[in-house]
Enzyme design. Structure first.
Site, mmCIF file in Angstrom:
data_model
loop_
_atom_site.group_PDB
_atom_site.id
_atom_site.type_symbol
_atom_site.label_atom_id
_atom_site.label_comp_id
_atom_site.label_asym_id
_atom_site.label_seq_id
_atom_site.Cartn_x
_atom_site.Cartn_y
_atom_site.Cartn_z
ATOM 1 N N CYS A 2 0.833 -1.191 0.000
ATOM 2 C CA CYS A 2 0.000 0.000 0.000
ATOM 3 C C CYS A 2 0.871 1.245 0.000
ATOM 4 C CB CYS A 2 -0.899 -0.006 1.235
ATOM 5 S SG CYS A 2 -1.852 -1.524 1.434
ATOM 6 N N LEU A 51 -3.474 -1.805 -1.778
ATOM 7 C CA LEU A 51 -3.351 -2.929 -2.694
ATOM 8 C C LEU A 51 -3.762 -4.154 -1.894
ATOM 9 C CD1 LEU A 51 -2.382 -3.962 -5.509
ATOM 10 C CD2 LEU A 51 -0.140 -4.336 -4.457
ATOM 11 N N ASN A 76 1.470 -0.003 5.594
ATOM 12 C CA ASN A 76 1.900 -0.559 4.313
ATOM 13 C C ASN A 76 2.774 -1.770 4.596
ATOM 14 O OD1 ASN A 76 3.040 -1.068 1.744
ATOM 15 N ND2 ASN A 76 4.638 0.464 2.084
ATOM 16 N N GLY A 77 2.385 -2.943 4.107
ATOM 17 C CA GLY A 77 3.268 -4.077 4.295
ATOM 18 C C GLY A 77 2.551 -5.397 4.450
ATOM 19 N N ASP A 101 -4.125 -8.694 8.292
ATOM 20 C CA ASP A 101 -2.917 -8.535 9.097
ATOM 21 C C ASP A 101 -2.809 -7.115 9.624
ATOM 22 O OD1 ASP A 101 -2.390 -7.585 6.476
ATOM 23 O OD2 ASP A 101 -0.235 -7.822 6.763
ATOM 24 N N SER A 377 11.123 -12.473 -5.056
ATOM 25 C CA SER A 377 12.325 -12.090 -5.799
ATOM 26 C C SER A 377 13.568 -12.444 -4.986
ATOM 27 C CB SER A 377 12.284 -10.584 -6.096
ATOM 28 O OG SER A 377 13.342 -10.187 -6.933
ATOM 29 N N GLY A 378 14.721 -12.499 -5.660
ATOM 30 C CA GLY A 378 15.945 -13.007 -5.035
ATOM 31 C C GLY A 378 16.903 -11.978 -4.497
#
Length: 614
Positions: A2, A51, A76-77, A101, A377-378
């Site tokens: 977000c 989001l 946000n998170g 959450d 992602s890495g």
């Protein structure tokens, strides 16, 4: 993920300031296209763009804990242990209205106060206004994956997920001084520094508290040096176990989760483990996305950075793990598209460019967003396990500067900044030295540790706390510009703590980069990927791209753009006179890279109305 925004004033009544907080919040619409909201009170105004990832119908924000006398949060998170925390909080008497959450985080604050932050396992940035004490809390995750900025004012402060959010407020000014320019052009990510004068970044793993009369900052987690007692075999098994647990936890969502797959070890490991999680659940196949350039395989020429093309390895990994593989193939026109370039600059709020990689990343993330909302992602594996060339170059290891600076200086890359006068004019050498010295003072060390082990601990810390945060910020901003949430399993603090304290002799036990991670993934990935030399993120080798940049620079010179207040036309001409195609050895300070960054600087000054004060 977000976007969050906020304004606290102890001298004005903000109840009627809906228009201003709405304008701040609107700058973050692409971070949260699913919903938005604002909340105002006499002393504080909060904004939020959402989001939706967990509890798609509930979890709307700003979120109030109850009536007007109780705390309100904009968040946000993702908190990966929210289910466990919820069960604990319910046992303590907390009551919940949603399954999100977000509410777990808010009620954790109600239960434990500012100490709640150390109980959160995830990536997050949040603001909580507590009317009971008229205090604002700003909190950021341990590794700084999610961004958060603030700007003190005479009677309070402004905050937001991105600088543009703060700059949308009439009290904030887009002024950049010499130190701001030094941050931009030296590739140094100084904790707390936000480039714009008067603006700051909340440091990772920090709770900041602001009240009418005071401000405080408390670190709730930090890397510590600990004796590593596991033998090599146990260490390999532990790394594998941790990664399996972390990836499974980060697959939790009420939307589709996929991966970014380059064909290198890091992204391949995450993709393989994620595919196993879905297979165990009877779900899948996992969607894995790669990026490539048209004609790249036939045009490709190996050099000091890239040994072979990525795509064949990405295809092999996808087939090996049973993933649905989607290759996003790019043309130069796409990464030269003015809309794409403007979107990336607006996403980052700064002309900090690693070249075409940023633009291709946006196009890739937009393609992912058509099929999913979350991707793993890495990032951070190279910093943690010793993957970069500078971990294995004796001169870089022994150099008295940030290790990523040495190879570029050695290859003559600084020459391009010197050619336009910026290296000396901004005093970049002295600035880098000062920041490097400050960073070394923060390194946690074992008593009596000396020699190579001590130095490699330093390099790992520098990479994790300076270089990696630059990359994490880039990935967050560009992915969120496509409304895509990217999660980064290698930044989990348990893994970071364990591997940081693993001796270099184990990380490099077979003399290769990332030996420990390769061993942990043996049997999970094809040997061809495990034994492959590290390649950076793909970059175009088409010289037409550089020619197009030079043409744009010529237009700027003819227009008399604001970049000419920073460098002279004759200095820029020295770059334009350099042969096309010689950039590969120069890194971020080569002729091509500096031309591109000067173009971005010119666009940024105009777009943001930046006032440069040297």
């Amino acid at each position: 993920m977000c976007g969050i925004a906020g304004w606290v004033s102890y001298a004005s009544d903000l109840t009627g300031q809906t228009e201003t907080i709405s304008a701040m919040t609107a700058t973050l619409e692409y971070r949260g296209p699913d919903a938005g909201g604002v909340w105002t009170s006499p002393r504080a105004a909060l904004g939020h763009r959402r989001l939706a990832i967990i509890d798609l119908e509930g979890g709307r924000q700003p979120m109030a804990a109850g009536d007007d006398a109780l705390p309100v949060m904009t968040y946000n998170g993702e908190v990966y242990n929210y289910r466990e925390l919820r069960a604990e909080l319910e046992a303590l008497g907390q009551e919940f209205r949603t399954s999100s959450d977000s509410e777990v985080v808010l009620r954790a604050y109600l239960q434990w106060g500012p100490a709640f932050a150390e109980r959160l396992d995830g990536i997050f940035a949040l603001g909580i206004w507590d009317p009971r004490t008229e205090e604002l809390l700003l909190v950021r995750d341990r590794m700084g994956v999610k961004p958060l900025y603030y700007y003190p004012t005479p009677d309070g402060l402004l905050f937001g997920s991105e600088p543009k959010t703060i700059l949308a407020h009439p009290e904030a000014e887009a002024v950049v001084d010499a130190d701001g320019l030094r941050e931009i052009f030296s590739i140094v990510k100084t904790p707390g520094h936000a480039v714009f004068r008067g603006m700051y970044e909340v440091r990772p793993a920090t709770v900041m508290r602001f009240s009418r009369d005071s401000a405080s900052e408390e670190c709730y987690w930090r890397l510590e040096a600990r004796e590593h007692t596991d033998d090599l075999a146990t260490t390999i098994v532990t790394v594998r176990r941790l990664l399996e647990e972390i990836v499974e936890r980060q697959m939790v969502a009420d939307v589709t989760v996929g991966t970014l797959l380059s064909g290198g070890l890091d992204s391949s490991a995450i993709t393989a483990l994620a595919a196993r999680v879905l297979a165990r659940k009877g779900a899948g196949p996992l969607k894995a996305f790669s990026v490539d350039f048209q004609g790249h395989e036939t045009r490709f020429r190996s050099n000091v950075q890239w040994e072979d093309p990525d795509t064949p390895f990405a295809i092999e990994v996808a087939e090996h793990v049973g993933a649905e593989h989607i290759i996003v193939e790019l043309e130069n026109a796409q990464i030269l598209d003015p809309e794409v370039r403007e979107a990336v600059l607006r996403a980052q709020d700064l002309p900090v460019s690693t070249g075409d990689m940023e633009y291709s990343l946006l196009v890739l993330c937009r393609a992912l967003k058509e099929r999913m909302t979350v991707a793993l992602s890495g990032e951070a594996a190279d910093e943690l396990f010793g993957g970069y060339t500078w971990f294995h170059d004796r001169e870089a290891v022994e150099s008295d500067t940030f290790p990523w600076h040495h190879p570029f200086e050695k290859a003559g890359g600084i020459g391009a900044l010197r050619a336009v006068g910026l290296w000396d004019r901004l005093g970049l050498g002295e600035y880098v030295k000062r920041r490097y010295t400050e960073a070394l003072e923060d390194v946690p060390r074992l008593p009596g540790e000396t020699g190579l082990e001590a130095r490699m601990r330093e390099l790992t810390f520098l990479n994790l706390t300076r270089w990696e945060r630059f990359l994490l910020d880039r990935k967050d901003r560009v992915s969120m510009a496509a409304s895509l949430e990217v999660r980064v399993p290698f930044t989990d603090h348990r893994l970071v703590e364990y591997v940081y304290n693993t001796p270099w002799a184990m990380k490099n036990f077979d003399g290769r980069e990332k030996s420990l991670l390769r061993a942990a993934m043996r049997g999970v990935l094809p040997d061809s990927v495990l034994d492959r030399k590290k390649n950076p993120y793909p970059s175009t080798q088409d010289e037409k791209y550089e020619v197009a940049l030079r043409d744009r620079m010529e237009e700027i010179l003819a227009e008399g753009g604001p970049v000419l207040d920073l460098v002279s036309e004759s200095e820029v001409r020295m770059l334009l006179d350099a042969p096309v195609g010689t950039y590969a050895m120069g890194g971020p300070w080569s002729a091509r890279a500096v031309i591109e960054r000067l173009i971005e600087f010119n666009t940024w000054v105009r777009m943001y109305g930046v006032r440069v004060e040297l």
